[in-house]
Enzyme design. Sequence first.
Site, mmCIF file in Angstrom:
data_model
loop_
_atom_site.group_PDB
_atom_site.id
_atom_site.type_symbol
_atom_site.label_atom_id
_atom_site.label_comp_id
_atom_site.label_asym_id
_atom_site.label_seq_id
_atom_site.Cartn_x
_atom_site.Cartn_y
_atom_site.Cartn_z
ATOM 1 N N ASP A 15 -15.708 4.445 0.914
ATOM 2 C CA ASP A 15 -14.367 4.188 1.437
ATOM 3 C C ASP A 15 -14.328 4.686 2.887
ATOM 4 O O ASP A 15 -15.240 5.396 3.332
ATOM 5 C CB ASP A 15 -13.350 4.926 0.561
ATOM 6 C CG ASP A 15 -11.930 4.759 1.067
ATOM 7 O OD1 ASP A 15 -11.578 3.637 1.457
ATOM 8 O OD2 ASP A 15 -11.184 5.752 1.083
ATOM 9 N N LYS A 38 8.305 -0.864 5.610
ATOM 10 C CA LYS A 38 7.118 -0.615 6.426
ATOM 11 C C LYS A 38 5.890 -0.931 5.581
ATOM 12 O O LYS A 38 5.904 -0.805 4.358
ATOM 13 C CB LYS A 38 7.070 0.828 6.931
ATOM 14 C CG LYS A 38 6.760 1.851 5.860
ATOM 15 C CD LYS A 38 6.636 3.241 6.441
ATOM 16 C CE LYS A 38 6.355 4.253 5.316
ATOM 17 N NZ LYS A 38 6.359 5.627 5.819
ATOM 18 N N ASP A 57 -12.234 9.025 -1.873
ATOM 19 C CA ASP A 57 -11.386 10.214 -1.991
ATOM 20 C C ASP A 57 -10.046 9.950 -2.656
ATOM 21 O O ASP A 57 -9.341 10.893 -2.996
ATOM 22 C CB ASP A 57 -11.123 10.796 -0.604
ATOM 23 C CG ASP A 57 -10.152 9.939 0.211
ATOM 24 O OD1 ASP A 57 -10.362 8.705 0.261
ATOM 25 O OD2 ASP A 57 -9.198 10.487 0.777
#
Length: 1175
Positions: free
Chosen positions: A407, A594, A820
């Site tokens: 990632d 958003k 993570d």
Amino acid sequence: MWRWVRQQLGFDPPHQSDTRTIYIANRFPQNGLYTPQKFIDNRIISSKYTIWNFVPKNLFEQFRRVANFYFLIIFLVQLMIDTPTSPITSGLPLFFVITVTAIKQGYEDWLRHNSDNEVNGAPVYVVRSGGLVKTRSKNIRVGDIVRIAKDEIFPADLVLLSSDRLDGSCHVTTASLDGETNLKTHVSVPETAVLQTVANLDSLIAVIECQQPEADLYRFMGRMIITQQMEEIVRPLGPESLLLRGARLKNTKEIFGVAVYTGMETKMALNYKSKSQKRSAVEKSMNTFLIIYLIILISEAIISTILKYTWQAEEKWDEPWYNQKTEHQRNSSKILRFISDFLAFLVLYNFIIPISLYVTVEMQKFLGSFFIGWDLDLYHEESDQKAQVNTSDLNEELGQVEYVFTDKTGTLTENEMQFRECSINGLKYQEINGKLVPEGPSPDSTEGEVPFLGSLSHLSNSAHLTATSLRTSPESETELIKEHDLFFKAVSLCHTVQISNVQTDGIGDGPWQPNLAPAQLEYYASSPDEKALVEAAARAGIIFVGISEETMEVKVLGRLERYKLLHILEFDSDRRRMSVIVQAPSGEKLLFAKGAESSILPKCIGGEIAKTRIHVDEFALKGLRTLCIAYRQFTAKEYEDVDRRLFEARTALQHREEKLADAFQYIEKDLILLGATAVEDRLQDKVRETIEALRMAGIKVWVLTGDKHETAVSVSLSCGHFHRTMNILELINQKSDSGCAEQLRQLARRITEDHVIQHGLVVDGTSLSLALREHEKLFMEVCRNCSAVLCCRMAPLQKAKVIRLIKISPEKPITLAVGDGANDVSMIQEAHVGIGIMGKEGRQAARNSDYAIARFKFLSKLLFVHGHFYYIRIATLVQYFFYKNVCFITPQFLYQFYCLFSQQTLYDSVYLTLYNICFTSLPVLIYSLVEQHIDPHVLQSKPTLYRDISKNGLLSIKAFLYWTVLGFSHAFIFFFGSYFLVGKDTSLLGNGQMFGNWTFGTLVFTVMVITVTVKMALETHFWTWINHLVTWGSIIFYFIFSLFYGGILWPFLGSQNMYFVFIQLLSSGSAWFAILLMVVTCLFIDVVKKVFDRQLHPTSTEKAQLAEAHSSVKCLDSVCCFPGETPCASVGRMLERVIGRCSPNHISRLWNASDPFYTNDRSILTLSPMDSSTC
């Protein structure tokens, strides 16, 4: 009755409703028509056994293992038929293995019982009969109202009813569940929030309908039906209302909650379920070798049986007069006799299958896994986190990795966001010297400074924030101020950030105090992006103060404004956006949204869309993370429709998620674009060096991220994943299968034409979906020819699909995934090895991983050192076990040719029993724990050495055949050397007698024990005091035991075959000469091969060993000399030149913080690398 039996056996499980109905305080209807649902009690049971079922259940589990079951069958055969060896020879090792395993598992289960009793017996307070009753945790029932005080742990999954706060909210920490240390706010429904006393709660009449238990910590759907004044009020319940067992109450004096899930149905208990079992390549090779040796065993038994009957068929080889067949033997069936003899030979040769191999491998993996946690080089001081091993079954797999999938955010980057730039209504601004200025002015210039925004000094460093004085401005500037005002209000309101009141004693209690100065506020959030944006808005003069009774409070230029929070449209990875609906002080209903530009811009119908899109691309090229901000204003009629849709979706018990998705899709449309934000997430330390090292080791690195294309490419270039000289190929924005196929074919042609240079591939999520749907082979062909691959705009499940695609490719490479966040769990579980980064997005990835580390840079040490060592150790252990058992059994097989296949055993039963348990087990176990064939620092500085062990090379068929042939050759030398040197020539013995059967067998056994032990010593490169102890101590122990065993008449033994045998053997000079000659002959072959291999075809590792030996102090002196003594210096120089190995010098008992690798007291057990000043 029959149906009940089928239900108990699991064939016909009872019907279970999709929902459960819970009557609060267990006030059931009194009409007599209701049948209460049955729920389990609140006991947590993590133990596997009880005192009654331990023996049968544990035995059943152990005998499910093939090796244990095999030896059980051999033991039973020895009991049932007349076999040449005592049942003790198979029964005692089996009993030892089973007993040791049972004791270990029993002790672990006893600890679990103690832990369960402590948890189940914890005191709790429950509301019953109008008062608080103290009881034990295990006595809580579904429907009970439980009171929890500050800092107490929730004993069951509770739906929050009320708290000491006016709004009925509370704060909890779920660090013990998912590792997230930030506080989470949970809320109650308004009708129960006011019930803050036991008397008020006793009058509550309400029912909860919710889903059945499931393991997902973040998913809960239900509704509460409250009866007030003969009217029913329905309120939705979600994850924000559920207090999970194991979480801890914080920042709140007390709460009341009703138990909805208890005991083993709580989410914490449901997450006890272990992950799917992963099997390493070494384990698969070991099982293959076991099958091959099983075939060898059966073949030897069949050959021996056939040869026996062939011999008996010849008249001249009839039975001697003193061994005539009995009447029963002559009359028995030939088929039964053949089967009986076959089984007898099977028993005679069964030790070719090493019974102790599984136990030794388990011990090696279990003990070896501690070394990772003890490694100070994998300790991160800032976060106080050390490496964690969640499974020890894959230690050696760390040395076989061919693909790394990583990632980006939080894995390659710090996940510490800093606001850098923004775009507001088509104008771009950046932060320079603490001021937000339009793009263009020099850092020292203040001209063009945004009149509304003022100082951008950090929130934490200013005692009070004031905006710059507004300048007299025309209408256009007033309009500009309004646009900036609305933009930063959207940033300050559209989030899930929380605030703690910073006091002298820590986090304050009670409701928020909006009159606090900004310096007294501390923001915390589960998303670092949100925290960075809210802090930036506060620095700009629009300060989010907190939430009080569903009212969001914002200070604008020192003036407090209250916005009623009507709805939160939570973020999810599918929509890639979040929204809030608020009521402004003016009464307007506003939606602020958003999210990623790909999810916001298509929904916009107004604003500077084109300019903002250009600015977003420019931000992304700088490697900044971007979000777009938009809003929508509702009319009264539109809001009524929105409120109705959300209420219906949130109160639905069936398909709630689908209905919410449809509602969100309907609401989040016709938006007006306000602008975009850009935050910086800087790279972690040494990421570039780590990726380059992985590439040098022959490992291909793929970056899988959800970021947009430009951001992902920029970060890949900055971290060294892509090189500037690399030819970057792109597969993006594909809309159709045909277009995707054509683009893939063009890429394949370009790679073929430009095969000299390195290629990198960029693919987005949409194009990837098309490629995986119809063109997997073509896509894989392109990917395999690329040095680096970047996948952007990836959904979590797409990450797992990509890894699975690589796993099932023809090469079957070993994959490793590192991430993570919760969105990385699927790929971590899919890969052969999953690495979790203990970052700032909780601990879900770390909890679901096989290994957890604090930083990406630790990956190089984990693979190149630990993985390298673990693979070398266990591969040698497996090969050595089969080798020494071939040496053990082959003389037994050869002996049958000289005893006319009478099934006479060559070795004494005690020697048969103790060979694998005592005489040869410890040296290889210690080797498999502490062996370091090369200095760890060399392994890290030369990643190319990792290639030497790739493709499971040490357990290949070629290596397996070498060890097997070596074992057979040594066995032939043992047997025929003993036979020709002392077995036939009577003049070699002083008394003129020949060696008897037991003396001859003991001679063969003695040579074998010494040879296989010294063979292990030849394989050892890193000598510690414990290696010396177990290596030479094993040989000494064998001699002492044999003298003791053969020198005494043991009254409890049925026979005294070995009495005085070993003493007579040692008294013969010819025997000592034969032992020395055969040991030297066996090992000379191996030494010569090693010398020629190192001189003619040295591997990279062997070259590094030689270079290391030549550049080091002659450390072999430590094997036989004290510091300052040099009698063996010349021998040391010779051996170091030949085999390039050394041992640690005399070591002080004082531990030094600068010592590399492990931190153990090296004088007790030297598990550290060879000191660079010595080796």
